[in-house]
Write a protein that holds these residues in place. Structure first.
Motif, mmCIF file in Angstrom:
data_model
loop_
_atom_site.group_PDB
_atom_site.id
_atom_site.type_symbol
_atom_site.label_atom_id
_atom_site.label_comp_id
_atom_site.label_asym_id
_atom_site.label_seq_id
_atom_site.Cartn_x
_atom_site.Cartn_y
_atom_site.Cartn_z
ATOM 1 N N CYS A 160 -7.137 1.237 1.439
ATOM 2 C CA CYS A 160 -6.207 0.585 2.435
ATOM 3 C C CYS A 160 -7.639 0.515 3.873
ATOM 4 O O CYS A 160 -7.170 -0.424 4.531
ATOM 5 N N MET A 182 2.346 6.916 3.930
ATOM 6 C CA MET A 182 1.292 7.854 3.842
ATOM 7 C C MET A 182 0.743 9.054 3.918
ATOM 8 O O MET A 182 0.229 9.267 2.634
ATOM 9 N N ARG A 196 1.293 -1.334 -0.079
ATOM 10 C CA ARG A 196 0.080 -0.082 -0.365
ATOM 11 C C ARG A 196 0.750 1.134 -0.759
ATOM 12 O O ARG A 196 0.060 2.987 -0.444
ATOM 13 N N TYR A 197 1.770 1.403 0.376
ATOM 14 C CA TYR A 197 2.931 2.263 0.252
ATOM 15 C C TYR A 197 3.417 2.269 -0.578
ATOM 16 O O TYR A 197 3.029 3.712 -1.250
ATOM 17 N N TYR A 234 2.240 3.495 7.026
ATOM 18 C CA TYR A 234 0.740 4.353 6.739
ATOM 19 C C TYR A 234 1.498 5.174 7.512
ATOM 20 O O TYR A 234 0.845 6.717 6.793
ATOM 21 N N ILE A 260 0.613 4.201 -2.967
ATOM 22 C CA ILE A 260 -0.165 6.003 -2.572
ATOM 23 C C ILE A 260 1.437 5.978 -3.525
ATOM 24 O O ILE A 260 1.176 7.521 -3.857
ATOM 25 N N CYS A 261 2.366 6.656 -2.703
ATOM 26 C CA CYS A 261 3.850 7.236 -2.551
ATOM 27 C C CYS A 261 4.456 7.343 -3.890
ATOM 28 O O CYS A 261 5.012 8.335 -4.204
#
Length: 289
Positions: free
Chosen positions: A253, A233, A134-135, A230, A138-139
């Motif tokens: 997320c 993020m 997820r990091y 997180y 998104i980033c």
């Protein structure tokens, strides 16, 4: 009335290595016939929901091409882990309730120790891998497909499997070195490592040290990795002016955060309940949750 939860080890009066033990007796959850039927139905329903729910996730991920992404790849492996973690203890409990024969072999008890540890650690590692996924999504969205390539995803799963097996094998082998010298009762409904080593006659200092060290090393580092991911993020999304993009990013997320909360929340709940109360029943109920 007999205790609601417990585990009785049958040993001779002289200290001897635990491998000489051939059978262990599990105490009844209750001696009320009506309550036994209710408990059997409850545990069976919970087990079926767990297995069927995770099987649906696995089948959906494998059958839908647009779900062939790293996040859903990790999710399917997490579903496998959930199924096997539940299967390591629940079927035996259901058999005992139905047959009214509350016994388990020494090999079966040691197997429960190994598999519960292995699947718990594996789930812990997979949740960390999903946080990293997820990091990156998104980033570093433009680099996502390059960074989270199939080789890296498979490698992360294999690493989590290796760590979980090594951890479970080490603790299980250490249990083999313990000796017990009298009739002992463990307040639990399955063979959980911390409860198994408590009544040992031999010195359990090394066992306890290993439990704390690996719990902090594996659990602490994984939780730190998830929190750090997180935090990165959140900092990244706060710099984005678009509210719609923020909402879309956070929505991806949600399921992972729910899984992390339930996993670590129940884990901390069991630990806190075992430290603040002397009631073995409350501890066992918390562990069941």
């Amino acid at each position: 009335m007999s205790p609601i939860f417990g585990l009785r080890f049958i040993f001779c009066m002289e200290p001897r290595n635990q491998t000489a033990v051939s059978e262990l007796l599990l105490l009844e959850l209750t001696d009320d016939p009506a309550l036994k039927s209710i408990l059997f139905s409850l545990f069976l329903s919970m087990y079926l929901v767990t297995v069927l729910g995770n099987l649906i996730i696995i089948l959906a991920v494998n059958s839908e091409p647009h779900l062939h992404t790293p996040m859903y790849f990790f999710l399917s492996k997490l579903s496998f882990t959930d199924i096997f973690l539940s299967t390591s203890t629940n079927p035996k409990k259901l058999v005992n309730i139905h047959s009214k024969i509350w016994g388990i072999s020494y090999t079966g008890c040691l197997s429960q120790v190994f598999f519960v540890l292995a699947f718990l650690v594996s789930e812990n590692c997979l949740l960390t891998a999903m946080a990293y996924d997820r990091y990156v999504a998104i980033c570093h969205p433009l680099m996502y497909t390059i960074i989270m390539n199939p080789s890296l995803c498979v490698m992360l799963v294999l690493i989590s499997l290796f760590i979980s097996i090594v951890d479970a094998l080490l603790h299980s082998l250490m249990v083999l070195q313990l000796s017990f010298c009298t009739d002992l009762q463990i307040p639990h409904f399955f063979c959980e490592l911390a409860q198994v080593i408590k009544p040992a006659c031999s010195d359990t200092l090394i066992n306890n040290i290993l439990i704390y060290v690996f719990s902090i090393l594996l659990g602490g580092s994984a939780l730190f990795g998830i929190i750090a991911s997180y935090a990165q993020m959140v900092c990244f999304l706060l710099r984005i002016p678009s509210t719609g993009r923020k909402y879309k990013a956070f929505s991806t997320c949600g399921s992972h955060l729910l899984g992390v909360s339930s996993f670590y929340g129940t884990g901390f709940g069991v630990y806190i309940s075992s430290t603040v109360t002397e009631s073995s029943t409350k501890t066992a109920v918390a562990s069941m949750m």
